[in-house]
Motif scaffolding. Structure first.
Motif, short mmCIF file in Angstrom:
data_model
loop_
_atom_site.label_atom_id
_atom_site.label_comp_id
_atom_site.label_asym_id
_atom_site.label_seq_id
_atom_site.Cartn_x
_atom_site.Cartn_y
_atom_site.Cartn_z
N ASP A 1 -4.08 5.10 -6.31
CA ASP A 1 -2.72 5.32 -5.80
C ASP A 1 -1.65 4.96 -6.82
O ASP A 1 -0.76 5.78 -7.11
CB ASP A 1 -2.50 4.49 -4.53
N ARG B 1 -5.55 1.37 8.43
CA ARG B 1 -4.30 0.63 8.29
C ARG B 1 -3.56 0.62 9.62
O ARG B 1 -3.53 1.64 10.32
CB ARG B 1 -3.42 1.28 7.22
N SER C 1 -1.57 6.45 1.92
CA SER C 1 -2.89 5.86 2.18
C SER C 1 -2.97 5.62 3.68
O SER C 1 -2.18 4.84 4.24
CB SER C 1 -3.04 4.54 1.41
N TYR C 2 -3.89 6.30 4.36
CA TYR C 2 -3.90 6.32 5.82
C TYR C 2 -5.08 5.58 6.44
O TYR C 2 -5.05 5.29 7.63
CB TYR C 2 -3.93 7.78 6.31
N ASN D 1 -9.54 -0.32 0.34
CA ASN D 1 -8.17 0.14 0.18
C ASN D 1 -7.46 -0.55 -0.98
O ASN D 1 -6.73 0.09 -1.74
CB ASN D 1 -7.38 -0.10 1.47
N PHE E 1 0.83 -1.21 0.00
CA PHE E 1 0.00 0.00 0.00
C PHE E 1 0.87 1.26 0.00
O PHE E 1 1.98 1.27 0.52
CB PHE E 1 -0.94 0.02 1.20
N HIS E 2 0.32 2.32 -0.57
CA HIS E 2 1.02 3.59 -0.71
C HIS E 2 1.24 4.24 0.66
O HIS E 2 0.40 4.14 1.55
CB HIS E 2 0.20 4.52 -1.61
N HIS F 1 -6.15 1.32 -4.22
CA HIS F 1 -4.70 1.23 -4.42
C HIS F 1 -4.39 1.14 -5.91
O HIS F 1 -3.48 1.83 -6.41
CB HIS F 1 -4.13 0.01 -3.69
N GLU G 1 -3.09 12.82 -0.15
CA GLU G 1 -3.42 12.05 1.04
C GLU G 1 -4.75 11.35 0.77
O GLU G 1 -5.68 11.98 0.28
CB GLU G 1 -3.57 12.93 2.30
N ARG G 2 -4.80 10.09 1.12
CA ARG G 2 -6.05 9.34 0.94
C ARG G 2 -6.38 8.60 2.23
O ARG G 2 -5.54 7.88 2.77
CB ARG G 2 -5.94 8.33 -0.21
N TYR G 3 -7.59 8.82 2.73
CA TYR G 3 -8.11 8.07 3.88
C TYR G 3 -9.36 7.38 3.40
O TYR G 3 -10.43 8.00 3.28
CB TYR G 3 -8.41 9.01 5.05
N ILE H 1 -10.04 11.97 -0.35
CA ILE H 1 -8.78 12.20 -1.04
C ILE H 1 -8.53 13.69 -1.24
O ILE H 1 -9.43 14.43 -1.62
CB ILE H 1 -8.77 11.50 -2.43
#
Length: 383
Positions: free
Chosen positions: A181, A83, A79-80, A173, A75-76, A177, A194-196, A200
């Motif tokens: 991502d 995780r 990517s928050y 996710n 994962f990037h 991804h 930033e992606r949650y 995004i």
């Protein structure tokens, strides 16, 4: 409709776990319909949640524990969401720092993301990371599990993964991804984001660049059978003292914080306008609604120490999150909480006879025990 509670499941835990293991190991486990519950959204609409049965949540957790270690390393870094070792506070902090370096933001909204995930594309991503046939089998069954509406109607699904499922955040996710991502890394490697989950934020140097990237993202999402929300996706100017020009959109919301121009003080005491995050009005409204649902006036039979014990876990959670950035915005929470404590005192001590006297009582308690309620320790938390 299976309404078994966790407590009821645990009463016969060994037998219930054996049934799940026996069915999953033989390939005969079929997820029961997912119960749909609609919760209100900030914009007045409703968000559908899919609630699996307790047994189904256990089954999903088995697959999650095996699949997550396989996909987590790929994962990037930006990517928050959902995780291990990542948090929403980290995502907001990264967005804040990049807004200082990049003048423009694409505030990206994917319309109905969880309900729109294409099953074929989703399974293609799953098969890329596990050759385990039984895991593939059950993930596909969970994706296609029917929904039971509140009136009892059973509804088949041909796309989407229900919000509320144990494995849904990981699948979401994994889907984004590859849909977003990896594509961003390949197509716009110098453009940070930033992606949650499906929230995004993309950072750009110029408005022209932001418009071009926004169009490219819209095309990419369409390739993955997703829709960029035409009204909620906006290009925002990160206006501060050093950025000139007047533009219509100079604020955006991200994970409960509103980014906009704000007055701040530097470490040397210099007053300036920076583009900064603080607790959003929507977040404050949600907190206010929660506090109203407590209906503390009905708690007049309890001591104030009992109230503190019951409420502090909620208050602590709010302050721990929202005080990370622009802490003074949290003083609005203090006012909401103290006002309901005063109303509680009016109900409990009718002999006080007025709001002013009740406020005086709460103030005396605060002075005697300033850490009784979590919000009282804030520097400006005076009544």
């Amino acid at each position: 409709m299976d309404l078994q509670t966790i407590q009821e499941f645990e009463e016969d835990l060994k037998n219930n776990l054996y049934k799940i293991w026996n069915r999953m190991s033989s390939g005969s486990y079929f997820p029961p319909p997912i119960r749909r519950v609609e919760i209100p959204k900030d914009d007045g609409g409703k968000r559908p949640l899919g609630i699996p049965t307790v047994a189904d949540r256990v089954a999903q957790m088995v697959v999650l524990m095996l699949l997550e270690p396989e996909v987590e390393p790929i994962f990037h870094q930006d990517s928050y969401g959902y995780r291990p070792g990542k948090s929403a506070v980290e995502a907001v902090g990264a967005a804040r720092n990049r807004c200082w370096s990049y003048d423009w933001v694409i505030d990206l909204d994917i319309q109905g993301f969880f309900d729109s995930i294409d099953h074929e594309l989703m399974m293609r991503a799953v098969r890329k990371h596990t050759e385990c046939k039984w895991m593939q089998l059950y993930i596909e069954r969970w994706l296609k599990a029917p929904v039971q509406l509140e009136d009892g109607t059973i509804q088949d699904r041909d796309k989407g993964t229900p919000q509320g499922g144990v494995i849904s955040p990981l699948l979401a996710n994994l889907f984004l991804h590859y849909a977003f991502d990896v594509w961003m890394e390949r197509k716009f490697s110098e453009v940070p984001f930033e992606r949650y989950a499906d929230d995004i934020v993309v950072h750009c140097k110029t408005k022209v660049e932001a418009e071009q990237i926004k169009d490219s993202i819209q095309y990419r999402l369409a390739e993955c059978k997703l829709v960029m929300h035409p009204d909620k996706t906006r290009i925002v100017y990160c206006k501060d003292d050093n950025r000139k020009g007047d533009y219509q959109d100079v604020s955006f919301d991200f994970l409960g914080f509103t980014f906009r121009p704000r007055i701040a003080r530097s470490r040397k005491g210099v007053i300036f306008t920076g583009f900064l995050p603080a607790m959003s009005n929507k977040a404050l409204k949600r907190i206010g609604n929660t506090v109203r649902r407590w209906n503390l006036r009905r708690w007049y039979g309890y001591k104030i120490e009992d109230l503190a014990k019951a409420l502090n876990p909620f208050i602590r959670g709010w302050l721990n999150y929202y005080s990370h950035f622009y802490k003074t915005a949290c003083y609005r929470i203090v006012k909401i909480l103290d006002s309901v404590l005063i109303r509680w005192a009016i109900k409990k001590f009718r002999k006080l006879g007025s709001k002013r006297k009740s406020a005086g009582f709460i103030k005396r308690v605060k002075n005697q025990n300033p850490r009784l309620f979590c919000h009282w320790h804030l520097a400006d938390a005076s009544l």
